[in-house]
Structures are given as C-alpha cells and as structure tokens.
Design a protein around this motif. Sequence first.
Motif, PDB file in Angstrom:
ATOM      1  N   ALA A  36     -40.658 -45.167  27.179  1.00  0.00           N
ATOM      2  CA  ALA A  36     -39.301 -45.701  27.343  1.00  0.00           C
ATOM      3  C   ALA A  36     -38.515 -44.915  28.367  1.00  0.00           C
ATOM      4  O   ALA A  36     -37.623 -45.456  29.011  1.00  0.00           O
ATOM      5  CB  ALA A  36     -38.558 -45.695  26.012  1.00  0.00           C
ATOM      6  N   MET A  37     -38.815 -43.603  28.515  1.00  0.00           N
ATOM      7  CA  MET A  37     -37.982 -42.889  29.486  1.00  0.00           C
ATOM      8  C   MET A  37     -38.636 -42.750  30.842  1.00  0.00           C
ATOM      9  O   MET A  37     -37.962 -42.417  31.815  1.00  0.00           O
ATOM     10  CB  MET A  37     -37.531 -41.548  28.939  1.00  0.00           C
ATOM     11  CG  MET A  37     -38.565 -40.604  28.564  1.00  0.00           C
ATOM     12  SD  MET A  37     -37.706 -39.276  27.678  1.00  0.00           S
ATOM     13  CE  MET A  37     -39.097 -38.455  27.061  1.00  0.00           C
ATOM     14  N   ILE A  63     -38.336 -48.263  19.634  1.00  0.00           N
ATOM     15  CA  ILE A  63     -38.544 -46.914  19.079  1.00  0.00           C
ATOM     16  C   ILE A  63     -37.810 -46.767  17.764  1.00  0.00           C
ATOM     17  O   ILE A  63     -38.345 -46.311  16.763  1.00  0.00           O
ATOM     18  CB  ILE A  63     -37.987 -45.839  20.031  1.00  0.00           C
ATOM     19  CG1 ILE A  63     -38.697 -45.916  21.364  1.00  0.00           C
ATOM     20  CG2 ILE A  63     -38.107 -44.452  19.430  1.00  0.00           C
ATOM     21  CD1 ILE A  63     -38.043 -45.061  22.408  1.00  0.00           C
ATOM     22  N   ALA A  70     -42.389 -33.943  22.651  1.00  0.00           N
ATOM     23  CA  ALA A  70     -42.705 -35.355  22.417  1.00  0.00           C
ATOM     24  C   ALA A  70     -44.013 -35.721  23.092  1.00  0.00           C
ATOM     25  O   ALA A  70     -44.843 -36.443  22.525  1.00  0.00           O
ATOM     26  CB  ALA A  70     -41.573 -36.241  22.950  1.00  0.00           C
ATOM     27  N   VAL A  80     -36.159 -49.452  23.958  1.00  0.00           N
ATOM     28  CA  VAL A  80     -35.342 -48.437  23.276  1.00  0.00           C
ATOM     29  C   VAL A  80     -35.101 -48.839  21.821  1.00  0.00           C
ATOM     30  O   VAL A  80     -35.171 -48.022  20.905  1.00  0.00           O
ATOM     31  CB  VAL A  80     -34.006 -48.215  24.017  1.00  0.00           C
ATOM     32  CG1 VAL A  80     -33.195 -47.126  23.334  1.00  0.00           C
ATOM     33  CG2 VAL A  80     -34.257 -47.831  25.461  1.00  0.00           C
ATOM     34  N   VAL A 131     -38.728 -33.020  25.544  1.00  0.00           N
ATOM     35  CA  VAL A 131     -39.632 -34.020  26.098  1.00  0.00           C
ATOM     36  C   VAL A 131     -41.065 -33.504  26.054  1.00  0.00           C
ATOM     37  O   VAL A 131     -42.003 -34.258  25.773  1.00  0.00           O
ATOM     38  CB  VAL A 131     -39.212 -34.376  27.542  1.00  0.00           C
ATOM     39  CG1 VAL A 131     -40.200 -35.356  28.153  1.00  0.00           C
ATOM     40  CG2 VAL A 131     -37.826 -34.959  27.541  1.00  0.00           C
ATOM     41  N   MET A 164     -43.678 -41.249  19.428  1.00  0.00           N
ATOM     42  CA  MET A 164     -43.432 -40.348  20.553  1.00  0.00           C
ATOM     43  C   MET A 164     -44.049 -40.901  21.841  1.00  0.00           C
ATOM     44  O   MET A 164     -43.493 -40.737  22.930  1.00  0.00           O
ATOM     45  CB  MET A 164     -43.982 -38.955  20.245  1.00  0.00           C
ATOM     46  CG  MET A 164     -43.138 -38.211  19.235  1.00  0.00           C
ATOM     47  SD  MET A 164     -41.430 -37.972  19.810  1.00  0.00           S
ATOM     48  CE  MET A 164     -40.513 -38.722  18.501  1.00  0.00           C
ATOM     49  N   THR A 201     -41.606 -43.293  23.018  1.00  0.00           N
ATOM     50  CA  THR A 201     -40.461 -42.590  23.592  1.00  0.00           C
ATOM     51  C   THR A 201     -40.744 -42.189  25.041  1.00  0.00           C
ATOM     52  O   THR A 201     -39.900 -42.369  25.929  1.00  0.00           O
ATOM     53  CB  THR A 201     -40.156 -41.332  22.753  1.00  0.00           C
ATOM     54  OG1 THR A 201     -40.030 -41.737  21.390  1.00  0.00           O
ATOM     55  CG2 THR A 201     -38.901 -40.666  23.193  1.00  0.00           C
TER      56      THR A 201
END
Lengths: 293, 282
Positions: free
Chosen positions: B258-259, B235, B30, B232, B27, B252, B255
């Motif tokens: 998204a999390m 991406i 990213a 999700v 992470v 990225m 990403t």
Amino acid sequence: MEKRAVFSHKLLPYALLAPQLLVTIVFFYWPAAQAVYQSFLIQDAFGISTEFVWFENYQMLFSEPAYYGALLTTALFSTAVTVLSLSLALILAVEADKNLTGAGLYKTLLIWPYAVAPAVAGVLWLFMFQPSLGMIGRSLHAFGFNWNPYLNSGDAFTLITAAAVWKQISYNFLFFLAGLQSIPKSLIEAAAIDGAGSTRRFWTIVFPLLSPTAFYLLTVNIVYVFFDTFGIIHAVTRGGPAGATTTLVYKVFSDGQAGGDLGGSAAQSVILMLIVIALTAVQFRFIERKVTY
Amino acid sequence: MVENRPFAAILSHVILIIGVVIIAFPVYVAFVASTTDPTTISNGQLSLIPDHHLIENYAKVLFEGTERSTKQPMIVPLMNSFIMAMIIACGKIFISLLSAFAIVYFRFPFRNTAFWVIFLTLMLPVEVRIYPTYKIVADLHMLDTYAGLTIPLIASATATLLFRQFFMTVPDELIEASKIDGAGPWKFFIDTLLPLSMTSIAAMFVIQFIYGWNQYLWPLLITTRDDMQTIVIGIQKMLTVTDALTEWQLAMATTILAMLPPVIVVVAMQRLFVRGLTETEK
C-alpha cells in the motif's frame, strides 16, 4: 494583478468553469448547507416527522459529557502532535541545513513518510507496539511495564500520537529546511564575525526569521490533527478504549454510524466547520502579513 | 558552515542518522514481518533479519488474500487505489486548468464570485460534511462506483490557485502575438499555455496522486463491496478479526504494497514533489 490582454467571448468562460463549479456546488456547498439546516431539526425515531427546533441540538450537544471528552482529547492530541512534530522536525532541519556531506541523501531519507497514508502509519506503529506480539510492546512487558493500548487509555493515546508525529515530521522538516535555506548566509556570517556562537546565532537570528514558517506550520498541523488523523484512529483504536481517543471528527463519524441522531451529528459538523473557518482565516491573515513583511 | 568544527559535524551526522533510523524503523519491522511465517510472529519471536517467505507471502496476498478475514486477493484493491488516484489527480488538474484559464484570460460578469466559490471550498473538507455528502452520492446512485469514489473529491481550490498564479506570470506578449496570428482561445490554451505549464502540472500531479491514493474516510463510507475497496481500507479490514487471529505477515505485506507506489512517486520525483508541496501552500 490583472492581465492587460484577454479574450472576449460571451459563453466560453462559463463553459470552462462549469465542471469545477458543478462539483463544488453539488458536493461541497449543498451538503454543507444541508448540515446547517439539519442541525436545526429533530427527527423522531422512525424518521416520519421532523420538527424545527432552533438550537436544541446544540444545547443537547453541550450538555453531553462525551462531547467535552472529545473536545479535550482533540485539544490534547493537537497540542502533543504539533509540539512534538514541529520540534523534532526543526532539530533535523537545522542539522540538515549545515553543509554536510550527504545532506541530499538525508533529505530524501527524511521526507518519504509524507507519502504514507495516516491509516498505514497507524498500522505500522500498532504492529510494533502490539502488547502480545509486537517487538516493542513485548519488550515493554519484559521491562515490567503494563503496556496495553487496547485497555489502557493513556497507552492508546500515546500510540496514536507517536504514529501521527512520525507521519508529520517529514512535512514540517521540508518547510523548515526551505525556511532555513532562505535566510541569507551573510547575516549568519556577520553575527559570527561579531563573536556570536552557534547557539546564540540560532536564537537571535535564525529562530526569529523562521517564525513565519513556524506559525504557518502550526496552523497546518492543527488542521492535520483535526482531520487527517481520522485514518490512524479508525485503523488503530476505533476511538477507544472507552472513548479515550475519540476526537471531534471521529465522533461525528461514529455517532452518525451508530445511526439515528442526524440533527446531533449535523450540529457537530457545523461546529467543526466553524473551527476550520477560524483556522483558515488565521492562516490567511498571517500569509497576508508575510507578503508585506 | 560558518566555522569549521569537525566535532560539530560529527554530532550533526549522528543526530540525522538517529532521525533517519527512527523514521525508517517501523517500515523495516513491517518488511521483516512480511517475510516470515505466522508462528514466528504469534510467538513474538520476530527478529530484525528478513526471513525467506517473502515471495510466498506477497504472492498469497496479491492473488489469494487472507484465510481468516477478508479472503480477497489484494491485486483488486491495489488496482482500485491506482484507478482512484489517477482519476482524482488527472481530474483535478483538468478541471482546475480550465477554471484558472477562464478566470485569468477572460472578463465576464461574476468572475470574482466564481473565484471565491472555488476558493472557499478550502474551508469545507469532507470530514465536516460527511453524512450529507454521503446522502447526495447515495441519491445519485454512485455508491460503490469509481464515479462516487472520485468525483466528489475532484474539485480543487489549491490546483486552481496554483494554475492561476502561474498563468499570471505568463507574459502578456504571448497572448498578443497569438491573437495577431489569428489564434482563438482554444488554440492559445493548447499551443501556448499548456506547454508552458508542464512543470506546474507535473508537480501538481505528484501531490494529488498521493492525496488520492491515501484517501481513507471517503472510500470507507462509499464502498461496501469487496471488489470496490481500496488498498488502505483493505489493510484495516484484515485487522478487524479477533486480534489473535490476525494474519500479521499478510497484513504487513499488504501494508508494504500500500505504501510502495506513493513512496516511489515521492522519491523518484523528489524535485517536483517538493515544488508542488511548497507552491500549493502559498
């Protein structure tokens, strides 16, 4: 266990259950039944006529080398992910269970990947291991490894395994930690007074008492690898290279998408259904045992 | 700890720190990538120190989108994911509370059958009935709608089981008292049962929100329009253009976006999350 006092009402309970049952029947049982039914049919290429063929779809499936390939990939993938994520999580849980300063912080820092979508986990690992620009991918080349998950099936398999393990450690860690914390400290202390060292205490007391948790996690992890890793595979390898990362679920998806063979795809679904039913049954038998244990 | 051995404690810390670093590393990479410019990444010169393109990249992803692949501002899928996760979480809780209430507090023919019908859905994950379910949703004209994205996922054996379990522990005296006061089933449900269930509901919400947010196969099948896709899936679509052309700094950033929501939910509501997770699995 039953309630002694209940409400008496003729229609209300059915009305209360209606939304749940409606969704269940329309979107679960009906399509499942359709899958079973379709698995006995063969449709011609134009979708004009269908013929009832008993088990011919299944026979065709089991004469197809690609199906055995997917079966083998799924088996290897489940074994690798389950063994690695369980053992790494156990190591971390055992350490986090000791009364260390900052134990709570470690716990928080280890459980958050549960919230990361499998596909996102896959993309994170792909970016690190991308052969031409990934931080680790490039280093591997610098050290002389011919690393390329786009072309080399072993590399692709390693990459999706790493992503799947990374995502699953947090879940296993949490359950192992809960299991460890429920072991009475007096047992461990008694063994220590008897002169058992920490290694011996672990294998003779902690590990056997943890085995119900481990067994439960084993089935959950297998189900995870079967179904939830679809996102990782779809986002990272698309089942490739040359089908090396095509699992059973991915194959149902891609065969159906390529179009045409509804019967074959349905037969694969039915086999998957049987596998889930078997896994869930094992899980519940074990939970029953644990209750009486 | 049973013995006091300082060396062993240091070793434990070392092992845990290695674990935390390995978990966090992908992470972090990213995140660093999401703060750089495209040439740094495509030349393979990504370092471990964040660059200064953070605001630029995130603003671009949110409001303009990528140049070469999807070209969609990611604020839309971000909202879609949020709506989807909220409908799924609330819907599951709502219909499961009702069914658990019916099963625990009423006696009626087919009560056990209803329970088993709900319970056995545990054995039918969406992955084993992909295309027949897709066809039903298509026949009902629910492709590319929020209803199609959420309703088929809203049945919940786990939530029903959890609430049933909880209702069983509620003392019988409460319903007796309620009946003496002349309260009907609805009044009892809303005034007595719901307030008592709040912790269970919150724990369930955390788990189901994450479940909804992280759905992949279902939105992949059900949505074709760009303005209906989830983050999700967004991406994954950014990566599908020829690999050398992938705008990794934007992918990225997406990403990370998204999390962020589900990770914040887990960290901020850790106690409820742990409770929800361990209780639903029993």
